[in-house]
Design a protein around this motif. Sequence first.
Motif, PDB file in Angstrom:
ATOM      1  N   GLY A  92      -1.057  -0.538  -1.582  1.00 57.92           N
ATOM      2  CA  GLY A  92      -0.808  -0.308  -2.851  1.00 57.92           C
ATOM      3  C   GLY A  92      -1.592  -1.375  -4.012  1.00 57.92           C
ATOM      4  O   GLY A  92      -2.307  -0.889  -5.047  1.00 57.92           O
ATOM      5  N   ALA A  93      -1.074  -2.389  -3.603  1.00 55.15           N
ATOM      6  CA  ALA A  93      -1.623  -3.782  -4.325  1.00 55.15           C
ATOM      7  C   ALA A  93      -3.178  -3.626  -4.381  1.00 55.15           C
ATOM      8  O   ALA A  93      -4.111  -3.976  -5.357  1.00 55.15           O
TER       9      ALA A  93
ATOM     10  N   PHE B 221       5.592   6.354  -9.670  1.00 55.78           N
ATOM     11  CA  PHE B 221       6.654   5.916  -8.795  1.00 55.78           C
ATOM     12  C   PHE B 221       6.415   4.710  -7.820  1.00 55.78           C
ATOM     13  O   PHE B 221       7.251   3.861  -8.180  1.00 55.78           O
ATOM     14  N   TYR B 222       5.057   4.521  -7.554  1.00 55.03           N
ATOM     15  CA  TYR B 222       4.845   3.349  -6.869  1.00 55.03           C
ATOM     16  C   TYR B 222       4.902   1.940  -7.888  1.00 55.03           C
ATOM     17  O   TYR B 222       5.266   1.023  -7.550  1.00 55.03           O
ATOM     18  N   ALA B 223       4.248   2.289  -8.916  1.00 59.79           N
ATOM     19  CA  ALA B 223       4.257   1.225 -10.312  1.00 59.79           C
ATOM     20  C   ALA B 223       5.811   0.920 -10.544  1.00 59.79           C
ATOM     21  O   ALA B 223       6.026  -0.201 -10.993  1.00 59.79           O
ATOM     22  N   ASP B 224       6.583   1.768 -10.790  1.00 61.33           N
ATOM     23  CA  ASP B 224       7.953   1.571 -11.099  1.00 61.33           C
ATOM     24  C   ASP B 224       8.875   0.979  -9.874  1.00 61.33           C
ATOM     25  O   ASP B 224       9.668   0.053 -10.197  1.00 61.33           O
ATOM     26  N   CYS B 225       8.581   1.051  -8.966  1.00 56.39           N
ATOM     27  CA  CYS B 225       9.409   0.762  -7.549  1.00 56.39           C
ATOM     28  C   CYS B 225       8.831  -0.279  -6.669  1.00 56.39           C
ATOM     29  O   CYS B 225       9.807  -0.791  -5.895  1.00 56.39           O
ATOM     30  N   PHE B 226       7.783  -0.499  -6.763  1.00 60.03           N
ATOM     31  CA  PHE B 226       7.064  -1.754  -5.879  1.00 60.03           C
ATOM     32  C   PHE B 226       7.462  -3.080  -6.411  1.00 60.03           C
ATOM     33  O   PHE B 226       8.236  -3.899  -5.736  1.00 60.03           O
ATOM     34  N   PRO B 227       7.270  -3.228  -7.847  1.00 57.28           N
ATOM     35  CA  PRO B 227       7.769  -4.566  -8.167  1.00 57.28           C
ATOM     36  C   PRO B 227       9.490  -4.708  -8.343  1.00 57.28           C
ATOM     37  O   PRO B 227      10.140  -3.483  -8.244  1.00 57.28           O
ATOM     38  N   LEU B 228       9.989  -5.684  -8.125  1.00 65.14           N
ATOM     39  CA  LEU B 228      11.444  -5.807  -8.028  1.00 65.14           C
ATOM     40  C   LEU B 228      12.051  -6.330  -9.382  1.00 65.14           C
ATOM     41  O   LEU B 228      11.236  -6.976 -10.332  1.00 65.14           O
ATOM     42  N   ILE B 229      13.285  -5.616  -9.827  1.00 62.00           N
ATOM     43  CA  ILE B 229      13.976  -6.163 -10.681  1.00 62.00           C
ATOM     44  C   ILE B 229      14.314  -7.745 -10.863  1.00 62.00           C
ATOM     45  O   ILE B 229      14.602  -8.294 -10.066  1.00 62.00           O
ATOM     46  N   VAL B 230      13.815  -8.196 -11.991  1.00 59.90           N
ATOM     47  CA  VAL B 230      14.044  -9.581 -12.418  1.00 59.90           C
ATOM     48  C   VAL B 230      14.726  -9.660 -13.674  1.00 59.90           C
ATOM     49  O   VAL B 230      14.357  -9.376 -14.508  1.00 59.90           O
ATOM     50  N   ASN B 231      15.855 -10.558 -13.655  1.00 58.52           N
ATOM     51  CA  ASN B 231      16.744 -10.833 -14.811  1.00 58.52           C
ATOM     52  C   ASN B 231      16.556 -12.248 -15.048  1.00 58.52           C
ATOM     53  O   ASN B 231      17.264 -12.958 -14.291  1.00 58.52           O
TER      54      ASN B 231
ATOM     55  N   ALA C  69      12.920   5.343 -12.523  1.00 55.47           N
ATOM     56  CA  ALA C  69      13.225   4.950 -10.954  1.00 55.47           C
ATOM     57  C   ALA C  69      12.964   3.321 -10.893  1.00 55.47           C
ATOM     58  O   ALA C  69      12.144   2.733 -11.777  1.00 55.47           O
ATOM     59  N   ALA C  70      13.886   2.682 -10.000  1.00 49.51           N
ATOM     60  CA  ALA C  70      13.713   1.042 -10.089  1.00 49.51           C
ATOM     61  C   ALA C  70      14.094   1.073  -8.487  1.00 49.51           C
ATOM     62  O   ALA C  70      15.076   1.577  -7.893  1.00 49.51           O
ATOM     63  N   ASN C  71      13.554   0.025  -7.992  1.00 46.50           N
ATOM     64  CA  ASN C  71      14.285  -0.423  -6.516  1.00 46.50           C
ATOM     65  C   ASN C  71      15.338  -1.590  -6.940  1.00 46.50           C
ATOM     66  O   ASN C  71      14.968  -2.694  -7.453  1.00 46.50           O
ATOM     67  N   LEU C  72      16.384  -1.388  -6.453  1.00 49.68           N
ATOM     68  CA  LEU C  72      17.556  -2.247  -6.820  1.00 49.68           C
ATOM     69  C   LEU C  72      17.832  -3.302  -5.636  1.00 49.68           C
ATOM     70  O   LEU C  72      18.604  -4.211  -5.743  1.00 49.68           O
ATOM     71  N   SER C  73      16.968  -3.157  -4.621  1.00 52.98           N
ATOM     72  CA  SER C  73      17.150  -4.168  -3.442  1.00 52.98           C
ATOM     73  C   SER C  73      16.219  -5.250  -3.943  1.00 52.98           C
ATOM     74  O   SER C  73      15.241  -5.470  -4.679  1.00 52.98           O
ATOM     75  N   SER C  74      16.208  -6.176  -2.867  1.00 53.46           N
ATOM     76  CA  SER C  74      15.406  -7.505  -2.825  1.00 53.46           C
ATOM     77  C   SER C  74      14.254  -7.724  -1.856  1.00 53.46           C
ATOM     78  O   SER C  74      13.899  -8.578  -1.359  1.00 53.46           O
ATOM     79  N   TRP C  75      14.099  -6.353  -1.186  1.00 48.73           N
ATOM     80  CA  TRP C  75      13.299  -6.334  -0.050  1.00 48.73           C
ATOM     81  C   TRP C  75      13.912  -7.247   1.087  1.00 48.73           C
ATOM     82  O   TRP C  75      14.388  -6.540   2.146  1.00 48.73           O
ATOM     83  N   TYR C  76      13.936  -8.412   0.983  1.00 46.64           N
ATOM     84  CA  TYR C  76      14.659  -9.503   2.092  1.00 46.64           C
ATOM     85  C   TYR C  76      15.824  -9.931   1.716  1.00 46.64           C
ATOM     86  O   TYR C  76      16.381  -9.980   0.407  1.00 46.64           O
TER      87      TYR C  76
END
Length: 373
Positions: free
Chosen positions: A26-27, A78-88, A225-232
């Motif tokens: 995707g990238a 969907f990919y654009a929303d969920c591939f990057p991870l949430i950052v606060n 949509a968003a990915n709530l995980s941190s991958w690792y």
Amino acid sequence: MTVASIASMDSLNSDVFYDILRRVDGATLASAACACAAFKAISNEEKLWEDVCYSMWPSTKRDDVKTLISSTGGFKKFYADCFPLIVNKTVPEFGWGDYSEYPEEWTEAEYYGDYDELESVSPSDFVSIVDIKYKEKTICSKVLWGIPNSSVQNGWFSDCPFRVDLFSYASRDEDHPGEVTLSVSDGLPPVTSLERERKDGKLWQELHNGIRVSWIMVNLKVKQAANLSSWYAVDGQRHWPTSEDYMLHFGSVVPGKDIIPCHVVKCIITLRFRVTDIEGSGTHTTLDLTELCMKLGNMEGGHVNGRNSLFVLKEALSCDRSKDYGLVLESCRKYSKVQSEIIEEKIRYENRLERLYVVGGITAFVLLCCYFL
């Protein structure tokens, strides 16, 4: 042998372009869109992004999930929303005492959520799309529509800690085989003794470094949509609560301003593996995945209740995102640092208060004795 030079990109057939781009991730596909007009046109093909999503999130191959993604804007979005991870980046530097768990200036409706406001967000609005990989091999894919046992009029859900379990309690019982297993054939290091594993930690390191988790939350109502995980894994515990258990924690820090007093919430995704077999006569090292759940925690180490969690999840889907995993780790570490300081300060305060009560009790007893003597 000579190779004929290509006069221009236009001389290549579009089918050749398509065949090239369908093989990239995707990238790379997103970067290729900036290379030339031909790549840009082809990279907008929804089928390419559909294949990218299939590769990254096997759950998206399901027909019901395909329909869901199409209704929320398509696979590219969907990919654009969920591939990057949430950052606060705005974890507040709170100290214990800067806010109270039950602030006096907040009414009960303000703190716990008002039922009228709750009508704008419903547990049935959310869909969980979960994929777990070990060394790029998919070991678990699950889709959960809605949040189980979560009627908004149900006091149990509204006032109790929020938790979403993807496995039944039966799967945690030793008498029931696990739904998901890992073994030496999947790449696990052989374990001949749990005592030796406790010392060298090879199995723990393989799990910590090899497991990758994606927990995508989709809001049907607002089409986000968003990915709530941190991958690792961001942290974990080995040999807890028993010597056969390994727990891994994934997640992200999401905003909770105007929802809970501490303004930020940590989404905690927990995986627990249990060693069911070790190397021996006719057996090989085998692990069962016995727990897969998501919770929302506050700064004091407690959990957010069901009503407030619905608002937090809704806000989380519009958070800032980043492809930089380092920023995700920094956000989680900063949250953990502030949380530890708050908990330590709270413990010191309670210890001082306890000593004060003891001294007060002794003083009252001495004065009472003096009075009667």
